[in-house]
Each structure stands twice: as structure tokens, then as C-alpha cells.
Design an enzyme around this catalytic site. Sequence first.
Site, PDB file in Angstrom:
ATOM      1  N   CYS A 259       0.830  -1.212   0.000  1.00 26.41           N
ATOM      2  CA  CYS A 259       0.000   0.000   0.000  1.00 26.41           C
ATOM      3  C   CYS A 259       0.859   1.254   0.000  1.00 26.41           C
ATOM      4  CB  CYS A 259      -0.906   0.023   1.229  1.00 26.41           C
ATOM      5  SG  CYS A 259      -2.021  -1.351   1.325  1.00 26.41           S
TER       6      CYS A 259
HETATM    7  N1  SAJ Z   1       5.927   2.238   9.032  1.00 25.69           N
HETATM    8  C1  SAJ Z   1       6.932   2.964   9.667  1.00 25.69           C
HETATM    9  N2  SAJ Z   1       6.585   3.865  10.636  1.00 25.69           N
HETATM   10  C2  SAJ Z   1       5.275   4.063  10.987  1.00 25.69           C
HETATM   11  C3  SAJ Z   1       4.269   3.317  10.322  1.00 25.69           C
HETATM   12  C4  SAJ Z   1       4.616   2.412   9.362  1.00 25.69           C
HETATM   13  O1  SAJ Z   1       8.117   2.809   9.373  1.00 25.69           O
HETATM   14  O2  SAJ Z   1       5.018   4.874  11.877  1.00 25.69           O
HETATM   15  C5  SAJ Z   1       6.300   1.300   7.972  1.00 25.69           C
HETATM   16  C6  SAJ Z   1       5.935  -0.122   8.300  1.00 25.69           C
HETATM   17  O3  SAJ Z   1       6.987  -0.765   8.971  1.00 25.69           O
HETATM   18  C7  SAJ Z   1       5.702  -0.711   6.906  1.00 25.69           C
HETATM   19  C8  SAJ Z   1       5.166   0.462   6.095  1.00 25.69           C
HETATM   20  O4  SAJ Z   1       5.565   1.636   6.809  1.00 25.69           O
HETATM   21  O5  SAJ Z   1       6.908  -1.135   6.333  1.00 25.69           O
HETATM   22  C9  SAJ Z   1       3.657   0.457   5.924  1.00 25.69           C
HETATM   23  O6  SAJ Z   1       3.126   0.301   7.187  1.00 25.69           O
HETATM   24  P1  SAJ Z   1       1.537   0.540   7.508  1.00 25.69           P
HETATM   25  O7  SAJ Z   1       1.375   0.532   8.973  1.00 25.69           O
HETATM   26  O8  SAJ Z   1       1.044   1.692   6.752  1.00 25.69           O
HETATM   27  O9  SAJ Z   1       0.886  -0.815   7.047  1.00 25.69           O
HETATM   28  P2  SAJ Z   1       0.190  -1.250   5.722  1.00 25.69           P
HETATM   29  O10 SAJ Z   1       1.081  -1.201   4.544  1.00 25.69           O
HETATM   30  O11 SAJ Z   1      -0.442  -2.548   6.047  1.00 25.69           O
HETATM   31  O12 SAJ Z   1      -0.922  -0.133   5.497  1.00 25.69           O
HETATM   32  C10 SAJ Z   1      -2.244  -0.447   5.685  1.00 25.69           C
HETATM   33  C11 SAJ Z   1      -3.008   0.559   4.894  1.00 25.69           C
HETATM   34  N3  SAJ Z   1      -4.371   0.109   4.774  1.00 25.69           N
HETATM   35  C12 SAJ Z   1      -4.967   0.262   3.585  1.00 25.69           C
HETATM   36  O13 SAJ Z   1      -4.423   0.762   2.626  1.00 25.69           O
HETATM   37  C13 SAJ Z   1      -6.350  -0.209   3.500  1.00 25.69           C
HETATM   38  C14 SAJ Z   1      -2.992   1.898   5.570  1.00 25.69           C
HETATM   39  O14 SAJ Z   1      -3.955   2.775   4.952  1.00 25.69           O
HETATM   40  C15 SAJ Z   1      -3.345   1.774   7.022  1.00 25.69           C
HETATM   41  O15 SAJ Z   1      -3.340   3.056   7.630  1.00 25.69           O
HETATM   42  C16 SAJ Z   1      -2.317   0.876   7.668  1.00 25.69           C
HETATM   43  O16 SAJ Z   1      -2.510  -0.411   7.069  1.00 25.69           O
HETATM   44  C17 SAJ Z   1      -2.524   0.783   9.173  1.00 25.69           C
HETATM   45  O17 SAJ Z   1      -2.967   1.776   9.762  1.00 25.69           O
HETATM   46  O18 SAJ Z   1      -2.159  -0.272   9.728  1.00 25.69           O
END
Ligand code: SAJ
Length: 410
Positions: A259
Site C-alpha cells: 500500500c
Molecule cells: N511504518 C513505519 N513507521 C510508521 C508506520 C509504518 O516505518 O510509523 C512502515 C511499516 O513498517 C511498513 C510500512 O511503513 O513497512 C507500511 O506500514 P503501515 O502501517 O502503513 O501498514 P500497511 O502497509 O499494512 O498499510 C495499511 C493501509 N491500509 C490500507 O491501505 C487499506 C494503511 O492505509 C493503514 O493506515 C495501515 O494499514 C494501518 O494503519 O495499519
Amino acid sequence: MGLDLVVFGLGYVGLPLARRACAAGLSVTGVDVSRDVVAGLRAGRSHIGDIPDRDIAAMLDAGFTATVNPAPVGAADTVVICVPTGLVDGEPDLGAVLSAASAVARHLRPGTLVVLESTSYPGTTEEVLAPVLESGGLVAGADFHLAFSPERIDPGNAEFSFENTPKVVGGLTPVCAKRCAAFYEDLVDTVVVAAGLREAETAKLLENSYRLVNIALVDELAVFCAGMDVDVWDVLRCAATKPFGFQPFTPGPGVGGHCIPVDPQYLASRARSAGLPATLISTALAVTAGMPGYVARRARDLLARVGPVPGARVVLVGVTYKADVADMRQSPAVGVVRHLRAMGVQVSYHDPYVDEFTVDGVRVPSWSGDADLAVVLQDHRRVDLGAVVRAARVVLDTRGVAVGDHVVRL
Ligand code: SAJ
């Protein structure tokens, strides 16, 4: 026999939709190009991590069928397309959407609602999807309804489900929007009607671009703080106490998943093609893409304190794209391995979710139990971090979670 719903694409987005529709009493058929996916579902097996087999059994009991044949579209009131939209050389890849749309067009009948849930740039539904759907002679907005509704499935999220996550819908016409809203109102608690297709498409890209930019901000701040001898983790702890106008993000080794590193590039690509700015997204992508190399350089500097870097033993702890998931897509660990290998370091990994980890065709060995340096990339709850800290001479912690006098944080 009429069908309430046909779902195209039975992955982490389509299957939860089909499951919810079955639970709501709709007659549902799922169409997928993968014979393995179809066979597995027919046998009651789930291929999606947080959908247990028992849910597939319940769907089958409710009359759900899975098939590779798109013909059921001809009997469907509603068709929802939930196929992947990735990137090829940094540009949107709508191949799966076009294939699904062509299959739908061959069986589409008047009065059907067609919804795209796959994430894409503003204009996709009207400019790309509609013409393909109309290739069978029907006219979008006149003979069939056309809408876009962004997926908001967050795999593994125990708090927010398909049902309690507000669903944004945008229609080609107000009647399309109304028809689409009525469809989802039976499935979710809250439906939000956007002004149109483009607003609904762009809302999704804003949601994920917002995350990318803010993650990049704290990543860059971590690099800044390390150079200024400021404890970025304490900075984040203090800033997070602000009760308004601030959402905490945490620095890390880079951004992975299907995403956050992908969706914003759809916005940037559309902007570029229209000669409009998307500088923040491009800069955020560059900052986050630079983090694996930065982590490797920090590792090198720590190794140099305890001995020669070439031949040093480094174990990467947590190599999936984020904590507590098994998904490896776009994991930043791959970049860290490449940079460390280039330094002559012997890299191993420790991750209970990953049975085999291969980078550029070369397997990364499992951790043997000791190391000159342990690098914590993802904070899996299942990992005994204390044992890791005890076994390594030095620990580089990119997540701010390890404790010990030989632990160094990003
Ligand atoms: N990450 C960081 N620091 C943070 C948050 C995330 O380094 O503070 C990294 C994570 O390790 C990962 C990447 O960013 O490698 C993405 O992390 P994510 O928490 O955004 O997880 P995703 O990719 O599963 O994103 C999904 C998305 N959901 C949809 O698109 C429907 C996102 O919109 C959500 O906000 C996210 O999940 C969530 O909140 O868990």
C-alpha cells in the site's frame, strides 16, 4: 438464478467483501484468475492470513461459490472488482483491472452496478474502466451503474473490520452513487458519498500518501537527530503527548508493503502526466527508499568499533515488511541485505514468520545463535528480543524497542 454479487479478485480485499456479503445474506460468487485460489476456496481453505478456514466453510454453507469463469456476471446485480494495482518501473500497472473489466464486459447486462475497489489514480474509473465495460455495447451511467469505492482493509487489524470501517463511494452519476451507497449500506456501518469518482479515487491516495510523507518525516528526523546527538525516540515520546494536531509515527528501516510505497506513486504519476506538482510524495519516496542504506551504514560504523567489517556476522531480526505480519512484499530488509553484502558482511536473519529468505537469488542463512551485531528491523511480538540482545555483542535497534547497555537506537 439471479446473483446479488460477483466479486472479481479473491485476495485480501475481495475475500473479506465476499465474506461480509455472505454473512449479510447476499448470494455471492467469487471470480479469480487463479485456479489454485478457486480450488482452495472450494475445498474450504483460506489463503488469506486473517481469514480462517471456518469462515470459508460458513461462506460455502451460505451458498458462496468460487470460479475462474466470469459468466456469473451475466446474472449479477452488482459486480465489484478487487484486483491488484501495482507498479511497473514506478508507473501504474492496470493490467489486472483491464483484464477483469474485459471479462465483465463480455457478460455485463443492463441494470448492473459495477464498482472498482482497486486503488488507482483519479480518472481511472471513468477514463480507463468505463470504455472497456462499454465495449459490449452498454453505456455507463445509462445502461449500467458505475462507481468507485476505495478498499480500506487493514490486514491483521483487530479493531477495524470491513463492517465498522466507513466506506467511501463515488459514482459516475448521482444515481450511480446512490445505487452504490445502497449496496454497501447493507454491509457496513457507515457509507460516505463522495462528490464523484475522482474524489473517491483521490481520497484513498491521500490516505496513504499522508502515511508515506509522515513516515518519511520521522525517518529523516531520525537521521538528523543521530547527527545532532539528539534522542529522536525521546523527541517522539514528548511530541506524542500533544493531545491535538499531532499523530505519532515511528522511524524505521524503510517502508514496505503493497500500500504505502505503491499507492502514492499513482498520485505522483498522474500529477507528472498532467504537469502538476507531487514533490512531497517524490521526496518522501526518496527519503524512505534511502533508509535501508542508512541502516547498513549505521551497522557498518558499529561493527567497525568491534573489529573488521568484512567477514563480520550480522543477524537481521524481523525481515517482513512490518511487525507481526508474514508479508514480505517490498520489505526494507532486502535493501539492508544488499548493502551489507556489498560491505562484505556475513548476513543471517531471525524471523519466526519467514521460513526462507532469499535476496537476489542467494539464500540468507538462518541465524546460528550469536552475532557481532544484531539489527532489529521489525518488532515482532513473537521474537524474544531479550535473547537477541544477550546473544549479540552490539544491537542496532531501528524500532526503539530493545533495552541494554550495548543497544544503539536508530
Ligand atoms: N511504518 C513505519 N513507521 C510508521 C508506520 C509504518 O516505518 O510509523 C512502515 C511499516 O513498517 C511498513 C510500512 O511503513 O513497512 C507500511 O506500514 P503501515 O502501517 O502503513 O501498514 P500497511 O502497509 O499494512 O498499510 C495499511 C493501509 N491500509 C490500507 O491501505 C487499506 C494503511 O492505509 C493503514 O493506515 C495501515 O494499514 C494501518 O494503519 O495499519
